[in-house]
Every structure is written in C-alpha cells, then in structure tokens.
Design an enzyme around this catalytic site. Structure first.
Site, PDB file in Angstrom:
ATOM      1  N   ASP A  74       0.815  -1.224   0.000  1.00 33.42           N
ATOM      2  CA  ASP A  74       0.000   0.000   0.000  1.00 33.42           C
ATOM      3  C   ASP A  74       0.842   1.264   0.000  1.00 33.42           C
ATOM      4  OD1 ASP A  74      -2.300  -1.498   0.025  1.00 33.42           O
ATOM      5  OD2 ASP A  74      -2.615  -1.337   2.196  1.00 33.42           O
ATOM      6  N   GLU A 105       1.179  -1.392   5.381  1.00 33.85           N
ATOM      7  CA  GLU A 105      -0.158  -1.779   4.973  1.00 33.85           C
ATOM      8  C   GLU A 105      -1.121  -0.775   5.592  1.00 33.85           C
ATOM      9  OE1 GLU A 105      -3.012  -4.029   2.973  1.00 33.85           O
ATOM     10  OE2 GLU A 105      -0.830  -3.954   2.803  1.00 33.85           O
ATOM     11  N   LYS A 107      -5.097  -0.031   6.547  1.00 38.09           N
ATOM     12  CA  LYS A 107      -6.424  -0.619   6.746  1.00 38.09           C
ATOM     13  C   LYS A 107      -7.293   0.345   7.533  1.00 38.09           C
ATOM     14  CE  LYS A 107      -5.872  -4.663   4.783  1.00 38.09           C
ATOM     15  NZ  LYS A 107      -6.672  -5.015   3.581  1.00 38.09           N
TER      16      LYS A 107
END
Length: 242
Positions: A74, A105, A107
């Site tokens: 990401d 990452e 989220k």
C-alpha cells in the site's frame, strides 16, 4: 510582540485535519475498494508532503534482480539516488528491493486479521534478494553498504480493540515470525506504537498518535542511513545483449 509558536497545537491541528479527512472518506465512501484506495492515497500524499525530499512515497510492488516480486504494498518509502530504477507498467510501479526503506499496509481498523495481513506483506518484501556494491566518490571508494532490515508497519484509522494496545494486540504481535515483525504503526484515533529492540512496545496517547508516529518513523529512517547501491549489472543480466 510574541514570536513563539505553540508546536503542540500545530501538531494536534495536523492530526485533527488528517483524522477529519479519513473519517469523511469512511463515512461517505461506501465501496470498500474505493474507500481503501482513497485512504491509501491520503497517507501517501501526507507522508510525501512532510518527509524530506530524499524519500519518495508510492504504492508499488517490490522486485529483485532474480525476478521475484513482493505482494502489492500500500505504501512504500524508497530512495532513488543510489537505486535509480523505478519501473512503470500500465500505471503500476515496480521498485527494486535495494531502494526500499519502509513499507506499510493501510487498513481501516487495527485487529488480529490486519496485523497478520500486514506481517505477510512485510515478509514478502524482506524475502527478496538485495545487492550492494561499492560507491565511488571524489576521494576514492566506499565499501558496499551493509543491508539493513526494511522497516514494516500498519496504519489504521481506528482499532477494534479497547484499549488499542492491550493484551490482544501484544498476543497478535507476539505470534509473528522475525521476518514478519511490524516495527511501527499508527491508529489515528487510538494511538501509535513502536517496537523496541527488547521486544516491548512504546505507545502514544490517542491525541498524539500522528506526531508520535511521524517522529518515530523519521528517527527510524534516519538511523538506517542511505540505501545500498544496487548492482545494476545483475539487473541488466535479464537482457540478452548484456
């Protein structure tokens, strides 16, 4: 005349602005893929704005000279000075493993599933082969730069746990292998964490999550120094004429 600046107010204002932006995305963007892309772009833009110019920030795959490829990452923080090749194909970036400082990452929420997911992304990058060659300078030649451990982390807006960094968090992090370790992370409305060398976690308050994350990340990047100079000959061996 008062020439003093309240730095804490500036930092907290920066955090509130970022949190407001991400909460707006979370509230009004209902498609999960679009929401995720918008959140990732917000973090890429923010870190790209505040990190020094020597650091580039993008979404990308990481590759090595043997043709191995990581999972899609990401957010990649990388250097282009000593590892100058960044490949583009159909809008997708492929960054040489030697160039990478850190990967994250991104989220919506901190939980066990997302910790494991981020850990597997970290492992896919750390498993790649990196090269290091001597660097020629005006006074001679520097020896090859020792390879460092790529920083890996997880960035979320909120946490499914209350408190965010209690026993479930510690158990989830403790279950990771050394190649999967997450060094640092930010839960924007819950706090940030840093993995200490002794395996314990340093954490922030919720109101100082963003600035704690940024300062600790920047310190970690400074401690890494410069990325190794890649062996371009090994990458060029994919060509029949070389």
């Amino acid at each position: 005349m008062n020439n003093r600046v309240n730095m804490k107010e500036l930092f907290l204002g920066m955090q509130q602005e970022m949190l407001s932006k991400l909460n707006t995305i979370r509230k009004h963007v209902t498609h999960s893929g679009t929401k995720g892309n918008a959140t990732e772009l917000s973090w890429i833009e923010w870190l790209g704005m505040y990190l020094p110019n020597r650091y580039s920030v993008d979404q990308a795959f990481v590759v090595d000279y043997k043709g191995n490829r990581s999972d899609q990452i990401d957010l990649v923080i990388y250097d282009k000075q000593y590892s100058p090749f960044v490949f583009f194909q159909d809008g997708v970036k492929f960054i040489p493993a030697e160039s990478v400082y850190a990967i994250f990452e991104i989220k919506q929420a901190l939980n066990k599933e997302h910790i494991q997911y981020a850990a597997e992304k970290a492992e896919s990058v750390r498993a790649l082969h990196r090269t290091s060659v001597p660097i020629v300078h005006a006074g001679g030649t520097y020896p090859p730069r020792p390879l460092f451990n790529v920083i890996a982390g997880l960035i979320t807006t909120s946490s499914d746990w209350n408190p965010p960094f209690g026993k479930p968090f510690e158990e989830s992090m403790g279950a990771l292998t050394p190649c999967q370790h997450l060094n640092i992370g930010c839960t924007l409305n819950g706090g940030s964490f840093l993995l200490s060398p002794d395996g314990t976690f340093e954490t922030s308050s919720d109101e100082e999550a963003l600035i704690f994350f940024f300062i600790k990340l920047f310190t970690q990047l400074q401690n890494l120094g410069t990325v190794p100079a890649m062996d371009i000959d090994l990458y060029s061996s994919a060509l029949d004429s070389i």
